[in-house]
Design an enzyme around this catalytic site. Structure first.
Site, short mmCIF file in Angstrom:
data_model
loop_
_atom_site.label_atom_id
_atom_site.label_comp_id
_atom_site.label_asym_id
_atom_site.label_seq_id
_atom_site.Cartn_x
_atom_site.Cartn_y
_atom_site.Cartn_z
N TRP A 144 5.72 -7.24 3.33
CA TRP A 144 6.88 -7.03 4.20
C TRP A 144 7.38 -8.36 4.77
O TRP A 144 8.60 -8.58 4.87
CB TRP A 144 6.52 -6.08 5.34
CG TRP A 144 7.59 -6.05 6.39
CD1 TRP A 144 8.78 -5.40 6.34
CD2 TRP A 144 7.57 -6.74 7.65
NE1 TRP A 144 9.51 -5.64 7.48
CE2 TRP A 144 8.80 -6.45 8.30
CE3 TRP A 144 6.65 -7.58 8.28
CZ2 TRP A 144 9.11 -6.98 9.56
CZ3 TRP A 144 6.96 -8.09 9.53
CH2 TRP A 144 8.18 -7.78 10.15
N HIS A 145 6.48 -9.26 5.11
CA HIS A 145 6.91 -10.57 5.62
C HIS A 145 7.69 -11.34 4.55
O HIS A 145 8.59 -12.10 4.87
CB HIS A 145 5.70 -11.40 6.07
CG HIS A 145 5.19 -11.02 7.43
ND1 HIS A 145 4.10 -10.20 7.63
CD2 HIS A 145 5.63 -11.34 8.67
CE1 HIS A 145 3.90 -10.05 8.93
NE2 HIS A 145 4.81 -10.72 9.58
N GLY A 146 7.33 -11.14 3.29
CA GLY A 146 8.04 -11.82 2.21
C GLY A 146 7.18 -11.85 0.96
O GLY A 146 5.95 -11.90 1.03
N MET A 152 1.76 -5.15 4.66
CA MET A 152 2.30 -5.95 5.76
C MET A 152 2.62 -7.37 5.29
O MET A 152 3.66 -7.94 5.65
CB MET A 152 1.32 -6.00 6.94
CG MET A 152 1.88 -6.73 8.16
SD MET A 152 0.70 -6.94 9.50
CE MET A 152 0.62 -5.28 10.16
#
Length: 387
Positions: free
Chosen positions: A318-320, A315
């Site tokens: 996924w944000h960066g 996760m």
């Protein structure tokens, strides 16, 4: 045009909602009109950027090809894991490439278009549920509308294909649509107050008092940023849900009073619900089951700990692919693991978990842990460390 930000968006959304409202009151399907409105807002949100539109079209049609090719292969070869993993990897490839390229500045502007992350969640979900033998057909119109649906294309909430398609098929009775309309308008108003008034207020406080040097200013930044993030994102989500209702879609909730949570597990059941539940269903549970099947260990707490850290680590990525997003993910993975161990092993917890003083203490600790997590997420913490 920025969705849910620019005045021009709200004016145009208001005008284009009028035919949808009339159709809803007359018990006429809104689906085709809503799709037309979606195409208009996609064009405007892309800023007439031909390159971005080409990448969007390539992504959408390419992922549809992945799904259409996998469907008959799944029917012919059953639960063949090798075939499944190939098509799952293909569905993940664009968003993974986007994250890697963004981290290095994306010199080729590949996959640099509005909403790729949230559209990818929907595609990946479809591929996984084809493998699970839950989805047997993916109709083109339903697929494109799900991915491009303008209230949720930018930042969610993340809908599931089967739930979304059920809404498309249904034409609500007049009385039901009136209720949806009233609720939708209320949610839009709530979202405007959250995002434009309260969220902006906390953002200004953060800018005025939180950017100066010193520990006290860092604390001001941390708490103001946490509240700003909630009211800004919850405000956007509320408006997206409200506008969805006007167009006949009951988009799922994304926030449920997260700051009253008594532990981190409860927090992730209340914060960005559609994201956290997506990760729970499609990553955490599958990692857990995979470790159990492979007999990695018989210790369920060890399995849960590994699954939490993998789940939240992904996760964070996924944000960066930046240090602060990765730290944020791992931080919450560790907190969830420690919470699971504590609640399963601690006799003190089991004895006092219903006591009012203990519940208050749990809430107080959880609140500050969450706020520090937002501090990590903001990048301000690593920025101060590197000074």
């Amino acid at each position: 045009m920025q969705l849910f930000s620019d005045t021009s968006f709200f004016i145009l959304a208001g005008i284009l909602s009028i035919p949808a409202i009339i159709m809803g009151l007359k018990e006429v399907s809104i689906r085709f009109y809503g799709f037309g409105v979606t195409l208009i807002f996609l064009w405007l949100a892309m800023g007439h950027n031909l390159r971005a539109l080409i990448w969007l079209a390539g992504f959408t049609f390419g992922e549809y090809a992945v799904i259409r090719i996998y469907l008959p292969l799944r029917e012919k070869y059953g639960r063949n894991k090798h075939i499944y993993h190939i098509f799952l990897a293909l569905s993940i490839l664009p968003v993974a490439a986007n994250k890697v390229l963004t981290a290095v500045g994306n010199p080729y502007h590949m996959f640099a278009f509005l909403g790729i992350s949230y559209m990818s969640f929907k595609v990946i979900q479809i591929v996984i549920e084809i493998y699970d033998d839950v989805i047997h057909e993916v109709r083109p119109f339903d697929y494109f509308y799900l991915l491009w649906f303008f209230p949720t294309v930018m930042s969610g909430p993340i809908d599931r294909s089967r739930r979304f398609n059920a809404d498309l098929e249904k034409v609500p009775a007049r009385s039901e649509y009136i209720e949806m309309l009233g609720s939708g308008l209320s949610r839009i108003l709530q979202g405007l107050v959250y995002k434009k008034v309260i969220g902006t207020g906390f953002y200004q406080l953060m800018q005025w008092f939180g950017l100066k040097a010193g520990f006290s200013h860092a604390l001001i930044y941390m708490y103001c940023y946490g509240f700003y993030l909630f009211f800004d994102f919850a405000g956007y989500s509320s408006m997206a849900i409200g506008l969805s209702k006007i167009f006949g879609i009951n988009t799922p909730e994304n926030f449920n009073k997260p700051f009253i949570s008594k532990d981190i597990k409860e927090f992730w059941d209340r914060w960005h619900i559609t994201l956290s539940h997506w990760f729970r269903d499609f990553i955490f549970s599958r990692v857990t089951m995979g470790l159990i099947r492979k007999r990695f260990t018989r210790n369920k707490l060890v399995i849960a700990t590994i699954a939490f850290i993998i789940n939240m680590g992904i996760m964070g990525c996924w944000h960066g692919l930046t240090i602060y997003y990765i730290l944020y993910g791992l931080y919450h993975g560790i907190l969830l693991s420690l919470t699971e161990i504590y609640q399963k092993k601690s006799k003190f917890y089991k004895k006092h978990k219903k006591d009012r003083w203990f519940c208050f203490l749990e809430w107080l600790i959880t609140f500050h842990l969450v706020m520090f997590g937002f501090f990590l997420f903001s990048g301000r913490f690593t920025q101060l460390l590197l000074r």
